[in-house]
Design a protein around this motif. Structure first.
Motif, PDB file in Angstrom:
ATOM      1  N   UNK A 135       0.832  -1.213   0.000  1.00 46.69           N
ATOM      2  CA  UNK A 135       0.000   0.000   0.000  1.00 46.69           C
ATOM      3  C   UNK A 135       0.866   1.262   0.000  1.00 46.69           C
ATOM      4  N   UNK A 136       2.163   1.071  -0.162  1.00 49.53           N
ATOM      5  CA  UNK A 136       3.012   2.230  -0.416  1.00 49.53           C
ATOM      6  C   UNK A 136       3.774   2.769   0.776  1.00 49.53           C
ATOM      7  N   UNK A 150       1.472   3.111  -6.116  1.00 49.34           N
ATOM      8  CA  UNK A 150       0.594   2.148  -5.430  1.00 49.34           C
ATOM      9  C   UNK A 150      -0.166   2.832  -4.290  1.00 49.34           C
ATOM     10  N   UNK A 151       0.555   3.712  -3.591  1.00 51.32           N
ATOM     11  CA  UNK A 151      -0.054   4.372  -2.431  1.00 51.32           C
ATOM     12  C   UNK A 151      -1.175   5.331  -2.868  1.00 51.32           C
ATOM     13  N   UNK A 208      -6.256  -1.801  -2.836  1.00 49.64           N
ATOM     14  CA  UNK A 208      -6.194  -3.267  -2.834  1.00 49.64           C
ATOM     15  C   UNK A 208      -7.196  -3.829  -1.834  1.00 49.64           C
ATOM     16  N   UNK A 257      -7.982  -7.776  -0.483  1.00 46.47           N
ATOM     17  CA  UNK A 257      -7.478  -9.146  -0.639  1.00 46.47           C
ATOM     18  C   UNK A 257      -8.521 -10.169  -0.215  1.00 46.47           C
ATOM     19  N   UNK A 283      -6.288  -8.959   5.655  1.00 42.20           N
ATOM     20  CA  UNK A 283      -4.939  -8.518   5.980  1.00 42.20           C
ATOM     21  C   UNK A 283      -4.921  -7.131   6.605  1.00 42.20           C
ATOM     22  N   UNK A 284      -5.783  -6.950   7.570  1.00 42.32           N
ATOM     23  CA  UNK A 284      -5.749  -5.681   8.300  1.00 42.32           C
ATOM     24  C   UNK A 284      -4.535  -5.715   9.233  1.00 42.32           C
ATOM     25  N   UNK A 285      -4.009  -4.531   9.555  1.00 41.76           N
ATOM     26  CA  UNK A 285      -2.846  -4.479  10.455  1.00 41.76           C
ATOM     27  C   UNK A 285      -3.355  -4.776  11.865  1.00 41.76           C
ATOM     28  N   UNK A 321      -3.424  -2.076  14.765  1.00 41.45           N
ATOM     29  CA  UNK A 321      -4.115  -0.792  14.597  1.00 41.45           C
ATOM     30  C   UNK A 321      -5.618  -1.043  14.679  1.00 41.45           C
ATOM     31  N   UNK A 369      -7.777   3.450  12.369  1.00 43.03           N
ATOM     32  CA  UNK A 369      -6.397   3.712  11.958  1.00 43.03           C
ATOM     33  C   UNK A 369      -5.958   2.792  10.820  1.00 43.03           C
ATOM     34  N   UNK A 373      -4.536   4.921   7.869  1.00 40.55           N
ATOM     35  CA  UNK A 373      -3.087   4.811   7.685  1.00 40.55           C
ATOM     36  C   UNK A 373      -2.639   5.292   6.306  1.00 40.55           C
ATOM     37  N   UNK A 374      -3.422   4.942   5.271  1.00 38.08           N
ATOM     38  CA  UNK A 374      -2.997   5.315   3.918  1.00 38.08           C
ATOM     39  C   UNK A 374      -2.919   6.822   3.711  1.00 38.08           C
ATOM     40  N   UNK A 394      -2.523   8.955   6.001  1.00 32.25           N
ATOM     41  CA  UNK A 394      -1.432   9.405   6.870  1.00 32.25           C
ATOM     42  C   UNK A 394      -0.081   9.227   6.181  1.00 32.25           C
ATOM     43  N   UNK A 395       0.056   8.087   5.470  1.00 28.91           N
ATOM     44  CA  UNK A 395       1.315   7.837   4.753  1.00 28.91           C
ATOM     45  C   UNK A 395       1.551   8.892   3.666  1.00 28.91           C
ATOM     46  N   UNK A 428      -8.399  10.494   9.909  1.00 28.81           N
ATOM     47  CA  UNK A 428      -9.362   9.691  10.688  1.00 28.81           C
ATOM     48  C   UNK A 428     -10.802  10.088  10.327  1.00 28.81           C
ATOM     49  N   UNK A 445     -10.379   0.671   3.355  1.00 30.32           N
ATOM     50  CA  UNK A 445      -8.941   0.980   3.231  1.00 30.32           C
ATOM     51  C   UNK A 445      -8.558   1.126   1.763  1.00 30.32           C
TER      52      UNK A 445
END
Lengths: 400, 236
Positions: free
Chosen positions: A319-320, B87-88, B93, B95, B99-101, B104, B108, B112-113, B115-116, B125, B160
């Motif tokens: 996701x980058x 990609x960001x 994506x 899946x 595949x959540x973190x 968090x 979040x 997160x994306x 935020x990145x 948020x 997400x």
């Protein structure tokens, strides 16, 4: 940006805390080892400080009186006292032995001190209870680390002594508590032979016609007396008058008395550089080994934690998320583990190890700062393998 | 058909060299318009995953061209410099497993994306919560992923994927782990989101029950795609 490392730690805080505590115990031992080394150096310095001497006069070509045996005639002090720049002199005798009290015995360094007054070289500079020695026999002043109390009766060789005073931080360079007794008693204790040996010696002397002449009835008694009394001491402690150079006075004594003289700096070098050098090397080796074990543990824990997150790392990369964000997460976790470990280690060393350890443990604030920096550096280095593994993760792994 | 959305033309991917070389994709053409949801099916070993990785800018094709909106991503060996940022910012994506973190919370995970990308935490948020509300999981906003049901986790994963409002979303078997009602619910959500955010969505699936819901389907076999369209297809 949220702290990924912080969130991961909070999620698995139990694992982190228990790992940190385990690491902390190891760091506590490491800090204590450093404290033991500092304590040994401090013990050596305290021994020199509390002797109140500026110069140590010992047998020629010896490293006495602490590092090697030294024996000089007991009247040597008179000649030294008369030399320019010398303010005070005092004979002193040291011997390390087991001192008995009832059923128990304590390893102690016995110091034989001359009659005098507080401030005389060799005397304990201060007391925490009782009084100084005032009689010429059978009184003792003991360091409180020996466990003796006022009024206790000690046995040194065949004589008994009453503890009349207590002092503190009076220890040998090996950390043994000191017990001060009158010089004559210490001389006797140091060179005392057993009864059979004395009898044998007397018999041999009586059988020697040169010592047992019919025309000289007092000769035999004089010879036997000379054989059973000790007229030697280990060293003469010297205080220098104000305004005189210590080196100049020391050189003067060396030249005219043909003795070896050490200044304070030289004596410190002997104690720290020679007497405790082997112990220091052993402790240094332990420090290195413990540091390596700590590093291996941190590396293993962080690597294992990272391997457990491979899928999440793959998703983060897909996701980058930047490599430096992922590396930062692992690095922060390693440092957090180190910080937890250091705090636990510091508490363990200060509150649990130092008070109960049989040797003096001196925990210097500067050592703690260096220790903290070392722990952080070790954690940073230990995280390298885990970071490398994380950065090698292919984001495609998230897709399958 | 609009030039926006995602378009690939003559895309090929070869693994290995010489006698051991394998052509996983052979001159694949595909176009998905904004707001459109298409299916991608094919048996194991057909090149499905390779195509998905190329579309997701995870691997580079050996030849061919891929454009995302007006931006050329790959062109006969040439590729965009920063695929990670692409990609960001441009691809979402979803899946098979969400595949959540795990460390968090739901908000979040979605926030997160942005935020990145440097979006302030509060703003990210708020955006996440807006999407969670749209997907009807706002009541689990503070929950950890392990506390969610499979359907809820998948909806959070969709949120997400959508949060940066990418022009394209790649959904890899998003209904495989769900029962029929939940699978249909996820497809419904994807259609709604595609329409709402004008996102091109490609759904890789083997799920027979959802295949009829796609107006267009690409079948892939031995690295070659065949497009299937027809009246009566599509999600009701």
């Amino acid at each position: 940006m949220i702290s990924l490392a912080g969130r991961d730690i909070l999620q698995a805080w139990g694992k982190f805390v228990f790992t940190g505590v385990g690491l902390g115990l190891l760091i506590g031992v490491t800090l204590s080892m450093a404290g033991i080394y500092r304590g040994m150096i401090d013990d050596a310095k305290v021994l020199l400080d509390n002797s109140s001497a500026d110069l140590w006069v010992v047998q020629k070509d010896t490293l006495g009186p602490y590092a090697e045996p030294s024996s000089i005639y007991q009247d040597t002090w008179r000649g030294i006292r008369g030399m320019p720049g010398v303010a005070r002199t005092a004979n002193v005798t040291y011997l390390t032995m087991q001192v008995r009290q009832g059923e128990r015995d304590v390893r102690a360094m016995i110091a034989g001190i001359t009659a005098g007054e507080p401030g005389t070289p060799g005397w304990p500079p201060y007391l925490v209870a009782g009084r100084q020695i005032t009689r010429s026999h059978y009184e003792a002043v003991a360091d409180i680390a020996s466990g003796f109390e006022l009024g206790d009766r000690l046995q040194i060789r065949r004589n008994h002594y009453t503890v009349v005073g207590l002092t503190r931080r009076m220890v040998s360079s090996g950390g043994d508590p000191m017990i001060f007794i009158p010089l004559k008693d210490a001389q006797e204790a140091q060179f005392l032979k057993d009864n059979d040996a004395i009898l044998q010696s007397r018999r041999r002397t009586e059988a020697n016609p040169a010592f047992n002449k019919p025309g000289s009835p007092d000769l035999l008694g004089a010879v036997i007396d000379s054989q059973t009394t000790n007229t030697y001491v280990n060293a003469v402690l010297v205080q220098i008058e104000d305004g005189y150079s210590h080196d100049d006075v020391a050189e003067s004594i060396r030249r005219w008395k043909r003795l070896t003289v050490y200044t304070r700096a030289q004596m410190e070098e002997i104690l720290v550089g020679k007497l405790i050098a082997t112990s220091a090397k052993q402790i240094g080796m332990f420090l290195v080994i413990l540091s390596m074990v700590s590093a291996a543990i941190v590396a293993f824990i962080i690597y294992t934690l990272t391997l457990g997150k491979i899928r999440e790392i793959a998703v983060l990369k897909l996701i980058g998320t930047r490599n430096r964000t992922i590396a930062g997460m692992i690095l922060q976790q390693a440092i957090a583990l180190g910080v937890i470990g250091f705090v636990v280690g510091k508490i363990v060393a200060t509150l649990f190890m130092a008070p109960i350890f049989p040797k003096y443990v001196l925990l210097e604030p500067l050592d703690s700062i260096f220790g903290f920096i070392a722990v952080v550096l070790i954690c940073v280095l230990s995280s390298v393998i885990a970071i490398y593994a994380a950065l090698k993760v292919d984001p495609a792994e998230a897709i399958g | 058909m609009s030039e926006k959305g995602i378009r690939i033309g003559g895309l090929s991917k070869r693994y290995g060299k010489g006698d051991t070389a394998v052509d996983a994709l052979k001159h694949v053409d595909m176009h998905v318009a904004p707001g459109e949801v298409v299916g991608l099916t094919g048996p194991s070993g057909s090149g499905k995953s390779t195509l998905l990785k190329c579309l997701g800018a995870v691997i580079s094709p050996t030849a061919g061209r891929m454009t995302l909106g007006d931006q050329v991503i790959f062109d006969d060996g040439w590729k965009v410099k920063d695929l990670r940022a692409l990609r960001r910012d441009k691809i979402g994506y979803v899946f098979q497993a969400p595949y959540l973190i795990p460390f968090l919370d739901v908000t979040d995970n979605v926030a997160l994306l942005p935020m990145l990308r440097g979006v302030p935490n509060g703003e990210a948020r708020a955006k996440a919560l807006e999407l969670l509300t749209a997907l009807d999981v706002q009541h689990r906003a503070r929950a950890m992923p392990s506390k969610l049901s499979g359907g809820e986790q998948q909806r959070v994963a969709i949120a997400r994927g959508l949060v940066n409002q990418p022009p394209v979303i790649l959904a890899d078997e998003p209904t495989a782990a769900l029962d029929s009602p939940r699978a249909m619910a996820v497809i419904k959500i994807l259609n709604e989101m595609a329409h709402k955010f004008q996102t091109a969505i490609i759904v890789v699936t083997h799920d027979e029950k959802i295949i009829p819901t796609f107006k267009r389907i690409y079948h892939i076999r031995d690295g070659v795609t065949h497009e299937e369209t027809g009246e009566g297809r599509g999600f009701e």
